[in-house]
Design an enzyme around this catalytic site. Structure first.
Site: not given
Ligand code: PMP
Length: 393
Positions: A155, A329
């Protein structure tokens, strides 16, 4: 205040919902209601909506049977269910897990939890482009390995992994293979059958659907325990009355992503490559993080020596351009990204990284606006930087 349009280039943190998804969801907040588990007409209508969405998600990822799709509250829940569910159920076979060094914090922290509860985790390295070392996976997997987890695409730096090869290695020792496809699903083609994936986490929000919804692909026959126990919905793997509105939204997002992936992927790749080449040509001491070609269509991750990504983010924001520093994140912390560190980039350099993530609403003009603004901002910050050598100030 200026009414000028904002260029939102932070889709990896949050993707705005597609208006067509909202349309698909609205009936479930208004005229359509009922419990999908009820046998009457209203219940059956909801059940049909649920199963329709399940088929669309199954079709997006190439699942053979819609029942292999379990709806969750998002990627974090999918990851927890997959990792903890497989670990708990297969403890009799072994206590070893293999993961890449660049997994998202939602995977890393589950692994940390499991390692405090009797599991051993081996982290395999990546090369300077962020590609997982396949030979290291081969060396790491043993008869005791119950699970291998490697994200489909990263990501932060957008690097796409050799998933099929890694899944084959896992299977050679009878371990399950899970992939966190949160960043990849809906953006690039995925085929769980052809690629040998046993479990795959997908989020709705990251593909233009509502947040707070996700799906976990679980290949039929996979030995695992549920994380959430109750009324037995979702094949017993995720109990609780389903969020039909959100799931219908995810179904629509999956359908649109499948239909538009090729054209949208080409459009975003062009904007991406334009940004990268203009920055690398026009700004000295600027570098691309991640693989030059094996990368997500909407991902640009750049590194500027002698400055901090955080200052770049704030300066761009003042010009109406919204991007992210380091990791989408975890930019709240001042720690450099573990992904960039795993790729061999030193701490100071990693701090100067900028994550520019494109989405459905991004235009070519947004990219040009960014690359028109960057040279002066970078120059200005370097002039003030105590660590910049005189020749770059
Ligand atoms: N895995 C990846 C690769 C992410 O980029 C993200 C955040 N978008 C997540 C897991 C966790 O996602 P969420 O906060 O929607 O549960």
């Amino acid at each position: 205040m200026s009414q000028e349009r904002v260029s939102y280039l932070d889709n990896a943190s949050y993707s705005p919902m597609d208006p067509r998804v909202l349309e698909a969801m609205l009936p479930f907040f208004k005229e359509s209601y009922g419990n999908p588990s009820s046998p009457h007409a209203k219940g059956s209508e909801m059940k049909a909506a649920l199963e329709g969405a399940r088929s669309k998600v199954a079709s997006l990822v190439g699942a053979e049977r819609p029942a292999e799709i379990i709806f969750t509250s998002g990627a974090t829940e999918g990851i927890n269910t997959a990792l903890r569910g497989v670990a708990a159920r297969n403890r009799d076979r072994g206590n070893h897990i293999v993961a890449s060094a660049i997994e998202h914090v939602s995977v890393r922290n589950v692994l940390k939890y499991l390692s405090k509860n009797g599991f051993e985790v081996t982290y395999v390295p990546v090369d300077s482009n962020g590609i997982v070392d396949v030979d290291a996976v081969r060396r790491a997997v043993t008869e005791k390995t119950v699970l291998v987890t490697v994200m489909y695409a990263n990501n932060e730096v957008g690097t796409i992994q050799p998933i099929k090869e890694i899944a084959e290695i896992a299977h050679s020792k009878k371990a399950y293979f899970h992939t966190d496809a949160t960043a990849a699903a809906g953006k690039i083609p995925i085929d769980v059958v052809r690629e040998g994936i046993d479990l795959m986490t997908v989020s709705s929000g990251d593909m233009g659907g509502p947040y707070g919804v996700g799906a976990l692909y679980v290949k039929r026959g996979t030995r695992m325990e549920p994380l959430i126990i109750g009324g037995g919905q979702e094949g017993g793997l995720r109990s609780g009355t389903e969020n039909v509105a959100g799931i219908a939204g995810m179904g629509m997002a999956a359908e649109l992503a499948k239909a538009e992936m090729e054209v949208e992927g080409r459009r975003l790749s062009e904007i991406r490559d334009g940004i990268i080449s203009r920055v690398l040509k026009g700004i000295p001491h600027a570098f691309l993080n991640g693989h030059p070609t094996r990368r997500l269509p909407g991902n640009v991750n750049l590194r500027f020596s002698f400055i901090e990504g955080e200052s770049l983010v704030l300066s761009l924001d003042m010009e109406g351009i919204e991007v992210s520093s380091g990791s989408a994140c975890s930019s709240k912390t001042l720690e450099p990204s573990h992904v960039l560190i795993a790729m061999g980039i030193d701490h100071a350099e990693a701090q100067g990284s900028l994550l520019i993530s494109l989405g459905r609403r991004t235009t070519k003009e947004d990219g040009i606006r960014l690359t028109d603004a960057l040279p002066n901002i970078v120059k200005g910050l370097r002039e003030m930087s105590p660590i910049a050598p005189p020749e770059v100030r």
